[in-house]
Design a protein around this motif. Sequence first.
Motif, PDB file in Angstrom:
ATOM      1  N   GLN A 181       1.114   0.476  10.703  1.00  0.00           N
ATOM      2  CA  GLN A 181       0.769   0.316   9.098  1.00  0.00           C
ATOM      3  C   GLN A 181      -0.714   0.774   8.773  1.00  0.00           C
ATOM      4  N   ARG A 240      -0.987   4.638   8.491  1.00  0.00           N
ATOM      5  CA  ARG A 240      -0.330   4.972   7.214  1.00  0.00           C
ATOM      6  C   ARG A 240      -1.254   4.606   6.072  1.00  0.00           C
ATOM      7  N   ASN A 255       0.807   1.909  -3.721  1.00  0.00           N
ATOM      8  CA  ASN A 255       1.935   2.118  -2.758  1.00  0.00           C
ATOM      9  C   ASN A 255       1.647   2.014  -1.149  1.00  0.00           C
ATOM     10  N   ALA A 256       0.395   2.469  -0.901  1.00  0.00           N
ATOM     11  CA  ALA A 256      -0.235   2.279   0.435  1.00  0.00           C
ATOM     12  C   ALA A 256      -0.215   0.781   0.722  1.00  0.00           C
ATOM     13  N   SER A 308       3.045  -0.923   0.569  1.00  0.00           N
ATOM     14  CA  SER A 308       3.936  -0.771   1.982  1.00  0.00           C
ATOM     15  C   SER A 308       3.438  -1.739   3.093  1.00  0.00           C
ATOM     16  N   CYS A 309       2.252  -1.672   3.263  1.00  0.00           N
ATOM     17  CA  CYS A 309       1.859  -2.456   4.521  1.00  0.00           C
ATOM     18  C   CYS A 309       2.113  -4.064   4.153  1.00  0.00           C
ATOM     19  N   ALA A 336       5.829  -5.102   4.899  1.00  0.00           N
ATOM     20  CA  ALA A 336       6.148  -4.819   6.246  1.00  0.00           C
ATOM     21  C   ALA A 336       6.508  -6.192   7.061  1.00  0.00           C
ATOM     22  N   CYS A 360      -4.010  -5.705   5.992  1.00  0.00           N
ATOM     23  CA  CYS A 360      -3.916  -4.459   5.689  1.00  0.00           C
ATOM     24  C   CYS A 360      -5.305  -3.650   5.676  1.00  0.00           C
ATOM     25  N   SER A 405       5.017   3.211  -8.442  1.00  0.00           N
ATOM     26  CA  SER A 405       5.961   1.751  -8.059  1.00  0.00           C
ATOM     27  C   SER A 405       7.199   2.095  -8.271  1.00  0.00           C
ATOM     28  N   TYR A 461       8.576   4.016  -5.551  1.00  0.00           N
ATOM     29  CA  TYR A 461       8.660   2.997  -4.457  1.00  0.00           C
ATOM     30  C   TYR A 461       9.973   1.864  -4.413  1.00  0.00           C
ATOM     31  N   TRP A 462      10.107   1.388  -5.621  1.00  0.00           N
ATOM     32  CA  TRP A 462      11.278   0.424  -5.842  1.00  0.00           C
ATOM     33  C   TRP A 462      12.523   0.779  -6.117  1.00  0.00           C
ATOM     34  N   TYR A 493      14.302   0.895  -2.996  1.00  0.00           N
ATOM     35  CA  TYR A 493      14.194  -0.328  -2.227  1.00  0.00           C
ATOM     36  C   TYR A 493      15.444  -0.976  -2.718  1.00  0.00           C
TER      37      TYR A 493
END
Length: 232
Positions: free
Chosen positions: A3, A6, A35-36, A39-40, A43, A58, A156, A159-160, A163
């Motif tokens: 993570q 990333r 987003n970075a 994502s962490c 996780a 993070c 966002s 990303y979502w 998901y």
Amino acid sequence: MNQMNRIALALALAAGFSSSAWAANPMDKVGIEHNAYLSCLMADEGKMPTLQRLIDRCGYRPDSKPDEFVRTYQPFMPKDTTSTYAERLAPYRAQFSAAEYAFVERIDQVLSPQAQSPEEIDEGLAKLEAQALAQLGDKSTGARAILGSLSVARHSLAYWTPYYSEREPGDVAARWPKWIKVVIRVVATVVADAATGAAVGAFPATAVAAGPAAGAASGAVAGALQDWQNAE
């Protein structure tokens, strides 16, 4: 790649360049950072994303002491999953000029509960992004907050959408009621993310953490929506 690596890669991209589709927005780094860090934070299954975990999990390094960072940014965190974009930004109206705040209302229209699809939402946001840059520029704090918010909204959304889609069985796009449920959850989360990015970005003293703070807000809203889904 773990993570932390990333996040480092995403932040390096933010410092140098963004995707060709979004490169015109000089504040696109805010969405990339969102987003970075999100994502962490996501996780760790079952652990609610928080501002403190930005630091503990993070590797975010605020300019202030960790407890001071949390106290400063906690008031920006969303209190519910139902407020609209405009409702979330109403307390910060004085931070924007009339021209800047007009974009708050236009973004609110694009991020409405009646949104038809993620693709149409992104198309609307892209148009507003180009218009905001042309009409507002990127010199004032308010203009940068609007551009950063639009960047957060688009990242966002990217990303979502998968998901929530992956958490509905079968081909949700082919089954309209299920797809509506996905869009509602996507929009609710994107609204909170983008509004948090705009609110944090509207103050010179806090703007530096607009992306990470929006990431924490995003995960928190997603967690609340998940709790609501489990209770159905």
